[in-house]
Enzyme design. Structure first.
Site: not given
Length: 507
Positions: A79, A167, A169, A221-227
């Protein structure tokens, strides 16, 4: 270092999507500001130039001379990127007679051109631009057209430079994946060896070399990222990693004990801190959602800092920062548009160096890494949950009794989704405690109790979301169970708002 595609970001809303599509081709890529081409380019195999909200002839337009880059690598302009190629080489770009948005059909394709190998006339492409190329430079050749856009794509004669005014993508461009694969694999020569397994192997090796015998502290935090970040770091340095999981009293029902059990089963060295009394005291009487967030953020930092200072010899702070967080933290003009997530402010306060093993990954890649690490699926596929927890799902002030009501109602809803096999079909779900009471009848008595709203949405990236069309029978069962079992609730509603205009969370 793996081979990589560099994506020059000129401010398009779909730049991250370009990155995700390239990663889906098992090729590593990095998104960088338009004027920050990597100084170390030894591993670069190609460059993609993104779209932009500007016109190439605007005085404020972002500009980079592409000729020196194209002298060294294959370049694909998308584009605005395509229009800038033409404009910088003497072509003409003008405002289109009518803005070209939405679906278009390829009417002509040059099958001999490498970019369009395997792509046929009749494929759908997605247009989104107000300008169009009206005259190409002499050495540019049209390789694709639609009925309304004569120059839908071009190739620069004798050079590895291509441009498309659509586009590839976006999902609606049916040939988009093939076109990007042609560029990344065939033209740039990618080995397509980027995978979750290769990322784990490379990252663990780098962490061992970088951290050595140093100690790291990480806030879970219990979330996926920090785990996932914790498991990766632990894989590299073992018990030299100490994790701190703070219970601010606003987690889901029984979540603190359940997540602590999960972390111990993963072999993590975890300290659990019940600080709920501190948070409830600080939040007493506060109704404004932004104030709630700031109080909880500061409280988390204070508790984390206090616990971390009990440890000896810590030199690093681990964080679950992922790639979209980093991209959104700094705009291409250098203006902060989103403050850093997780435990922002701790590095300066604690004088620690940052360790962010997921900083190049998108959310779906984080989940893939977690699965490759052997983490339990219920941790990997867990719905997003706000950092302030249930505080932003209680409209109004926070009290332990309101949290108890919401935890009980939320537990029934989430457990019901799992039991009905609906949990994985929903991006995010939860219950909102409303600041209203309504009349009800239970047995022979009139009641005047709280109303709750069920919220469940479908999405792919949380940028947009639609309300989940859950079965009526399921909603009826959940409503009945909440009203019968949760003391203090006599009315259940279902939120059928999409994003936009509504947000996923209510606060």
């Amino acid at each position: 270092m793996p081979q990589k595609i560099v994506i020059l970001d000129f401010g398009s809303q779909t730049t991250q999507l370009i990155g995700r599509r390239v990663r889906e081709l098992n090729t590593y890529c990095e998104i960088v500001p338009y004027n920050k081409f990597p100084a170390d380019d030894s591993d670069v195999i190609g460059v993609i130039v993104s779209g932009s909200p500007f016109s190439v002839y605007d005085q404020k337009a972002f500009r980079t001379e592409l000729a020196p880059i194209a002298d060294r690598y294959p370049v694909l302009g998308i584009c605005y990127g395509a229009q800038m190629m033409a404009y910088q080489n003497g072509g003409t770009v003008e405002s289109a007679p009518s803005r070209e948005y939405g679906r278009a059909i390829l009417a002509k394709v040059d099958p001999a051109d490498a970019l369009f190998a395997g792509i046929n006339v009749g494929e759908t492409v997605w247009m989104s631009h107000g300008d169009t190329i009206t005259k190409l430079p002499a050495d540019f050749s049209i390789i694709a057209s639609t009925d309304d856009v004569p120059c839908a794509a071009f190739h620069v004669d004798g050079r590895k430079m291509w441009g498309v005014q659509f586009h590839p993508e976006v999902f609606h461009s049916t040939c988009g994946t093939q076109l990007l694969a042609n560029f990344v694999n065939n033209i740039c020569g990618s080995k397509a060896d980027w995978s979750a397994e290769s990322y784990i192997e490379t990252t663990v090796t780098q962490l061992r070399r970088e951290l050595g015998n140093d100690k790291v502290v990480l806030g879970l935090s219990g979330g996926v990222d920090s785990s996932v970040a914790a498991v990766l770091i632990s894989r590299a340095i073992g018990d030299n990693l100490t994790c701190i999981f703070v219970d601010h009293g606003l987690l889901r029902k029984n979540e603190f004990s359940q997540v602590m059990d999960d972390y111990r089963c993963l072999g993590l060295n975890v300290i659990g801190v019940d600080a709920s009394a501190e948070f409830f005291a600080a939040l007493a009487g506060v109704s404004d959602p932004e104030r709630k967030r700031k109080i909880i953020g500061k409280g988390f930092i204070d508790v984390f800092d206090r616990e971390a200072h009990k440890l000896q010899g810590v030199r690093w702070l681990g964080q679950g920062t992922i790639y979209p967080d980093r991209i959104e933290s700094l705009s291409i003009t250098g203006t902060t548009i989103k403050s850093h997530h997780n435990v922002g402010g701790l590095p300066e306060k604690m004088n620690l160096r940052l360790c962010e093993p997921l900083k190049w990954l998108f959310k779906d890649e984080v989940r893939a890494v977690g699965r490759a690490l052997g983490m339990p699926e219920h941790l990997i596929s867990r719905h997003p949950f706000p950092g302030p927890g249930l505080a932003v799902r209680i409209l109004g002030d926070i009290t332990p009794e309101k949290v108890r009501i919401l935890q009980d109602a939320d537990d029934i809803f989430i457990s019901g989704l799992r039991e009905a096999g609906l949990y994985d079909q929903v991006w995010q779900a939860g219950v909102i405690l409303l600041p209203v009471q309504s009349v009800g009848v239970m047995g022979d008595e009139r009641t005047y109790e709280s109303a709750v709203a069920l919220r469940a949405v479908t999405s792919t990236d949380a940028m947009t979301a639609d309300w989940a069309h859950l079965p009526y029978e399921f909603l009826a069962k959940v409503s009945n169970e909440i009203i019968n079992k949760v003391r203090g609730v006599n009315r259940v509603t279902y939120d059928i708002s999409s994003k936009p205009p509504a947000t996923i969370e209510w606060e």
